[in-house]
Design a protein around this motif. Structure first.
Motif, short mmCIF file in Angstrom:
data_model
loop_
_atom_site.label_atom_id
_atom_site.label_comp_id
_atom_site.label_asym_id
_atom_site.label_seq_id
_atom_site.Cartn_x
_atom_site.Cartn_y
_atom_site.Cartn_z
N LEU A 199 0.82 -1.22 0.00
CA LEU A 199 0.00 0.00 0.00
C LEU A 199 0.85 1.27 0.00
O LEU A 199 0.50 2.25 -0.66
CB LEU A 199 -0.95 -0.02 1.20
N TRP A 200 1.97 1.27 0.71
CA TRP A 200 2.82 2.46 0.75
C TRP A 200 3.35 2.79 -0.64
O TRP A 200 3.26 3.94 -1.09
CB TRP A 200 3.96 2.26 1.75
N SER A 201 3.90 1.82 -1.34
CA SER A 201 4.43 2.06 -2.70
C SER A 201 3.32 2.48 -3.65
O SER A 201 3.49 3.41 -4.44
CB SER A 201 5.12 0.81 -3.23
N PHE A 202 2.18 1.81 -3.55
CA PHE A 202 1.03 2.18 -4.37
C PHE A 202 0.65 3.64 -4.10
O PHE A 202 0.39 4.41 -5.03
CB PHE A 202 -0.16 1.26 -4.08
N SER A 203 0.62 4.03 -2.82
CA SER A 203 0.23 5.39 -2.44
C SER A 203 1.21 6.42 -2.98
O SER A 203 0.80 7.46 -3.51
CB SER A 203 0.13 5.50 -0.92
N LEU A 204 2.51 6.15 -2.85
CA LEU A 204 3.51 7.08 -3.38
C LEU A 204 3.38 7.24 -4.88
O LEU A 204 3.40 8.36 -5.41
CB LEU A 204 4.92 6.60 -3.03
N ASN A 205 3.23 6.12 -5.59
CA ASN A 205 3.10 6.16 -7.05
C ASN A 205 1.81 6.87 -7.47
O ASN A 205 1.81 7.66 -8.42
CB ASN A 205 3.13 4.75 -7.64
N THR A 206 0.74 6.60 -6.75
CA THR A 206 -0.55 7.21 -7.07
C THR A 206 -0.52 8.71 -6.82
O THR A 206 -0.96 9.51 -7.65
CB THR A 206 -1.67 6.54 -6.25
N TYR A 207 0.00 9.11 -5.66
CA TYR A 207 0.04 10.52 -5.27
C TYR A 207 0.89 11.34 -6.23
O TYR A 207 0.64 12.54 -6.42
CB TYR A 207 0.56 10.64 -3.84
N ALA A 208 1.87 10.71 -6.85
CA ALA A 208 2.77 11.41 -7.78
C ALA A 208 2.14 11.61 -9.16
O ALA A 208 2.68 12.38 -9.97
CB ALA A 208 4.08 10.63 -7.92
N ARG A 209 1.02 10.97 -9.45
CA ARG A 209 0.38 11.14 -10.76
C ARG A 209 -0.16 12.55 -10.92
O ARG A 209 -0.59 13.18 -9.94
CB ARG A 209 -0.76 10.14 -10.92
N PRO A 210 -0.17 13.05 -12.14
CA PRO A 210 -0.67 14.41 -12.39
C PRO A 210 -2.11 14.60 -11.87
O PRO A 210 -2.99 13.77 -12.15
CB PRO A 210 -0.63 14.54 -13.92
N GLY A 211 -2.30 15.64 -11.09
CA GLY A 211 -3.62 16.00 -10.61
C GLY A 211 -4.05 15.32 -9.33
O GLY A 211 -4.98 15.79 -8.66
N VAL A 212 -3.40 14.22 -8.95
CA VAL A 212 -3.86 13.45 -7.79
C VAL A 212 -3.65 14.21 -6.49
O VAL A 212 -4.55 14.26 -5.64
CB VAL A 212 -3.20 12.06 -7.75
N GLU A 213 -2.49 14.84 -6.31
CA GLU A 213 -2.23 15.56 -5.06
C GLU A 213 -3.29 16.64 -4.82
O GLU A 213 -3.87 16.73 -3.74
CB GLU A 213 -0.84 16.21 -5.08
N GLY A 214 -3.58 17.43 -5.83
CA GLY A 214 -4.58 18.48 -5.69
C GLY A 214 -5.96 17.94 -5.36
O GLY A 214 -6.67 18.49 -4.51
N LEU A 215 -6.34 16.85 -6.03
CA LEU A 215 -7.65 16.24 -5.75
C LEU A 215 -7.71 15.68 -4.34
O LEU A 215 -8.70 15.84 -3.64
CB LEU A 215 -7.95 15.14 -6.78
N CYS A 216 -6.63 15.04 -3.89
CA CYS A 216 -6.59 14.50 -2.54
C CYS A 216 -6.70 15.61 -1.50
O CYS A 216 -7.44 15.47 -0.52
CB CYS A 216 -5.31 13.69 -2.33
N LEU A 217 -5.99 16.71 -1.72
CA LEU A 217 -6.06 17.82 -0.77
C LEU A 217 -7.44 18.47 -0.78
O LEU A 217 -7.95 18.88 0.26
CB LEU A 217 -4.97 18.83 -1.08
N GLN A 218 -8.06 18.54 -1.95
CA GLN A 218 -9.43 19.08 -2.05
C GLN A 218 -10.39 18.18 -1.27
O GLN A 218 -11.24 18.68 -0.51
CB GLN A 218 -9.84 19.16 -3.52
N LEU A 219 -10.26 16.87 -1.44
CA LEU A 219 -11.14 15.94 -0.73
C LEU A 219 -10.84 15.94 0.77
O LEU A 219 -11.75 15.83 1.59
CB LEU A 219 -11.00 14.54 -1.33
N GLN A 220 -9.57 16.12 1.14
CA GLN A 220 -9.21 16.22 2.55
C GLN A 220 -9.85 17.44 3.18
O GLN A 220 -10.36 17.38 4.29
CB GLN A 220 -7.68 16.29 2.69
N SER A 221 -9.87 18.54 2.45
CA SER A 221 -10.52 19.76 2.95
C SER A 221 -12.01 19.56 3.16
O SER A 221 -12.62 20.21 4.01
CB SER A 221 -10.30 20.91 1.97
N ALA A 222 -12.59 18.63 2.40
CA ALA A 222 -14.01 18.33 2.53
C ALA A 222 -14.29 17.31 3.62
O ALA A 222 -15.44 16.96 3.87
CB ALA A 222 -14.56 17.82 1.19
N GLY A 223 -13.22 16.81 4.26
CA GLY A 223 -13.40 15.87 5.37
C GLY A 223 -13.01 14.44 5.08
O GLY A 223 -13.12 13.59 5.96
N ALA A 224 -12.56 14.15 3.86
CA ALA A 224 -12.14 12.78 3.54
C ALA A 224 -10.72 12.55 4.07
O ALA A 224 -9.92 13.48 4.20
CB ALA A 224 -12.18 12.56 2.03
#
Length: 154
Positions: A5-30
């Motif tokens: 899961l850690w390697s998957f997460s690092l690879n996924t988070y590095a994809r274009p647009g993913v970091e911004g979407l994750c932070l947007q969803l985190q701001s919404a409570g996810a």
């Protein structure tokens, strides 16, 4: 695909647009670790059930409240002052690294929780991502869909 899961997460988070979407969803409570875990379980073909979702939430809840959130709050609180203070900036960077390490530990706990769940089962494509994001107060379903597209291409 990354096996852990850690390697998957690092690879996924590095994809274009993913970091911004994750932070947007985190701001919404996810919870970003839960989102990444849900995508990982979905990719592995693990069937999403209420019992499995509950098991993941039980792991995340205390760790998020007692470890991740206090580190994140401290890092955020120091942001403006650290821009003017070199020593505080260095300390803030250490807190940031601790926050990342706490998230790595949480992902490891989530992986351990799910390690015995059978893979290759059929599951509704959106079940995991919808399930792990269900508790978010102001969830943006479009951002959730965009996250899936950014990760899976579908």
């Amino acid at each position: 695909m990354s096996a852990d899961l850690w390697s998957f997460s690092l690879n996924t988070y590095a994809r274009p647009g993913v970091e911004g979407l994750c932070l947007q969803l985190q701001s919404a409570g996810a919870n970003v670790c839960l989102l990444l875990c849900g995508l990982w379980l979905e990719r592995r073909g693990v069937d999403c059930t209420e019992q499995r979702l509950q098991a993941l939430f039980e792991v995340v809840g205390p760790w998020e409240v007692n470890v991740v959130q206090p580190l994140r709050a401290l890092r955020t609180q120091w942001k403006a002052a650290a821009a003017l203070d070199v020593e505080l900036k260095a300390l803030r960077e250490q807190v940031k690294n601790l926050e990342l390490e706490s998230e790595r530990h949480l992902l490891l706990q989530l992986e351990r929780t799910a390690q015995s769940w059978p893979q290759g089962e059929t599951t509704e494509r959106s079940a995991w991502l919808e399930g792990v994001a269900a508790g978010a107060a102001n969830l943006d379903r479009d951002a959730l869909h965009q996250l899936r597209v950014a990760v899976t291409g579908t």
